[in-house]
Design an enzyme around this catalytic site. Structure first.
Site, PDB file in Angstrom:
ATOM      1  N   CYS A   4      77.201 -14.883 -32.863  1.00  0.00           N
ATOM      2  CA  CYS A   4      75.969 -14.081 -32.799  1.00  0.00           C
ATOM      3  C   CYS A   4      75.115 -14.373 -34.039  1.00  0.00           C
ATOM      4  CB  CYS A   4      76.310 -12.594 -32.719  1.00  0.00           C
ATOM      5  SG  CYS A   4      74.863 -11.539 -32.924  1.00  0.00           S
ATOM      6  N   CYS A   7      74.627 -11.339 -36.340  1.00  0.00           N
ATOM      7  CA  CYS A   7      75.846 -11.043 -37.112  1.00  0.00           C
ATOM      8  C   CYS A   7      75.952 -12.004 -38.300  1.00  0.00           C
ATOM      9  CB  CYS A   7      77.091 -11.169 -36.240  1.00  0.00           C
ATOM     10  SG  CYS A   7      77.404  -9.733 -35.193  1.00  0.00           S
ATOM     11  N   ASP A  30      61.186 -11.624 -38.732  1.00  0.00           N
ATOM     12  CA  ASP A  30      61.380 -12.398 -37.504  1.00  0.00           C
ATOM     13  C   ASP A  30      60.999 -13.855 -37.779  1.00  0.00           C
ATOM     14  OD1 ASP A  30      61.385 -11.530 -34.189  1.00  0.00           O
ATOM     15  OD2 ASP A  30      60.738 -13.546 -34.752  1.00  0.00           O
ATOM     16  N   ASN A  83      63.692  -4.382 -26.748  1.00  0.00           N
ATOM     17  CA  ASN A  83      63.914  -5.012 -25.451  1.00  0.00           C
ATOM     18  C   ASN A  83      65.381  -4.835 -25.092  1.00  0.00           C
ATOM     19  OD1 ASN A  83      61.246  -6.004 -25.183  1.00  0.00           O
ATOM     20  ND2 ASN A  83      61.732  -7.703 -26.557  1.00  0.00           N
ATOM     21  N   GLY A  89      63.193  -8.988 -21.343  1.00  0.00           N
ATOM     22  CA  GLY A  89      62.784  -9.940 -22.376  1.00  0.00           C
ATOM     23  C   GLY A  89      63.724 -10.032 -23.558  1.00  0.00           C
ATOM     24  N   HIS A  94      72.091  -8.861 -29.770  1.00  0.00           N
ATOM     25  CA  HIS A  94      72.569  -7.981 -30.848  1.00  0.00           C
ATOM     26  C   HIS A  94      71.414  -6.997 -31.026  1.00  0.00           C
ATOM     27  CE1 HIS A  94      74.520  -7.490 -35.072  1.00  0.00           C
ATOM     28  NE2 HIS A  94      73.542  -6.584 -34.990  1.00  0.00           N
ATOM     29  N   HIS A  96      68.395  -4.869 -31.716  1.00  0.00           N
ATOM     30  CA  HIS A  96      67.405  -4.949 -32.791  1.00  0.00           C
ATOM     31  C   HIS A  96      66.154  -4.199 -32.387  1.00  0.00           C
ATOM     32  CE1 HIS A  96      66.995  -8.401 -30.090  1.00  0.00           C
ATOM     33  NE2 HIS A  96      65.676  -8.336 -30.299  1.00  0.00           N
TER      34      HIS A  96
END
Ligand code: AMP
Ligand code: ZN
Length: 107
Positions: A4, A7, A30, A83, A89, A94, A96
């Site tokens: 992930c 992670c 992001d 989302n 989408g 994980h 967020h």
């Protein structure tokens, strides 16, 4: 969950700077920003999506984390997006919360 990406970020694998951090959460920029400010707030423990959290206390802290992250960034006006699921989408599985401000293009 070893494969992930979030992670790995949380564990410090890429030395990603955190714009906000507590024992339970971390927030980082992001990689493909859809606004002037585009931060992702994530729980440090792995939950695939909102559907996989049952801990009300943690969910409350997560929302408080949004407010405190925004405060730390000096944002007074911002949009939050979660989302949940592929059809909505979600691309990274994980949990967020997107925090967006300024020239928001949508996520
Ligand atoms: P979502 O579509 O809600 O799952 O959003 C996933 C977000 O994660 C997208 O806005 C991506 O640009 C962002 N993202 C993917 N990989 C990374 C990364 N390595 N570091 C930071 N953000 C990422
Ligand atoms: Zn994870």
């Amino acid at each position: 969950m070893t494969d992930c990406i979030f992670c790995k970020i949380v564990s410090g694998a890429f030395n990603t700077p955190f714009v906000y951090e507590t024992e339970d959460f971390a927030a980082f920029n992001d990689i493909n920003p859809k606004a002037d400010t585009h931060v992702l707030l994530v729980p440090k423990n792995h939950y695939e999506s909102l559907n996989d959290i049952d801990d009300e206390n943690l969910l409350g802290k997560l929302l408080m984390g949004v407010k405190l992250t925004a405060q730390k960034l000096g944002l007074k006006s911002y949009k939050t997006v979660i989302n949940t699921g592929k059809d909505a989408g979600q691309e990274v599985f994980h949990l967020h919360i997107h925090i967006l401000a300024g020239n928001i293009k949508g996520v």
